[in-house]
Design an enzyme around this catalytic site. Sequence first.
Site, PDB file in Angstrom:
ATOM      1  CD  GLN A  52      -2.821  -1.055   2.487  1.00 33.14           C
ATOM      2  OE1 GLN A  52      -2.357  -0.597   3.529  1.00 33.14           O
ATOM      3  NE2 GLN A  52      -4.029  -1.597   2.441  1.00 33.14           N
ATOM      4  CB  THR A  83     -10.071  -4.314   4.982  1.00 36.66           C
ATOM      5  OG1 THR A  83      -9.468  -3.031   5.099  1.00 36.66           O
ATOM      6  CG2 THR A  83      -9.774  -4.860   3.611  1.00 36.66           C
ATOM      7  CG  ASN A  84     -14.167   0.276   5.020  1.00 38.20           C
ATOM      8  OD1 ASN A  84     -15.260   0.512   4.527  1.00 38.20           O
ATOM      9  ND2 ASN A  84     -14.038  -0.063   6.293  1.00 38.20           N
ATOM     10  CB  THR A  85      -7.933   0.249   2.527  1.00 39.75           C
ATOM     11  OG1 THR A  85      -8.072   1.281   3.510  1.00 39.75           O
ATOM     12  CG2 THR A  85      -6.854   0.650   1.528  1.00 39.75           C
ATOM     13  CB  CYS A 196     -10.742   2.422   8.709  1.00 37.32           C
ATOM     14  SG  CYS A 196      -9.385   1.332   9.187  1.00 37.32           S
TER      15      CYS A 196
END
Length: 229
Positions: A52, A83-85, A196
Amino acid sequence: MKILGLIGGLSWESSTEYYRYINTFVKEELGGLNSAKCLMHSFNFAEIVEMQHNGEWEKATQAMVHAAKKLEGGGADAIVICTNTMHKMAEDLEKNVVIPLIHIADATAAKIKEQGLDAVGLLGTNFTMEQDFYKERLKKHGIDVVVPDGEDRKIVHNVIYEELCQGVVKESSKKAYLEILSRLADKGAQGVVLGCTEIPLLINQNDTSMPLFDTTYLHSKAAAEFAMK
């Protein structure tokens, strides 16, 4: 009951919440000794974080697609990215597996619309707050998105990686987050998406009168409901 394929370890602290919530929802609905049927691919989060922050998104996408294919091959009936990301590569996963992906932003949008709101603040990693993959998904549901200013985004991001993902919860960070919520309200946010999956470890609805949308809870609930259809 359908089998859920969970992509976890992003971080494992939030993955445990997914497992707990999903099984709690199933038990509440079906009673007795019922629990969810799940498979999980759990990453070493340090490796993903390195990708990331180095901007190695293609490499990260390949890792995520590989995990989804393994879960599909193991008998999963749907993919749940815990997870969101990493929903940044949701479309790539959908193109590479036959089974459906239960999208976290869709589950969140449904709850926002249920409450009659059309403008929300978004807290998350810098990747989630600054890039379009998440905001655009909410906008497709008719929801406007407000993000914190630069210095506030830095605070939110650093607390996630330096504290929450390492199991550290500080009162000073809670205070800082609540102040950021107030500034988002000043910018027109009617509620705030905790975008998040670690943020609910720090703040929850008991801390503020402003509507909060716990994406971990909402995504888990959508996954459990899919499994029990």
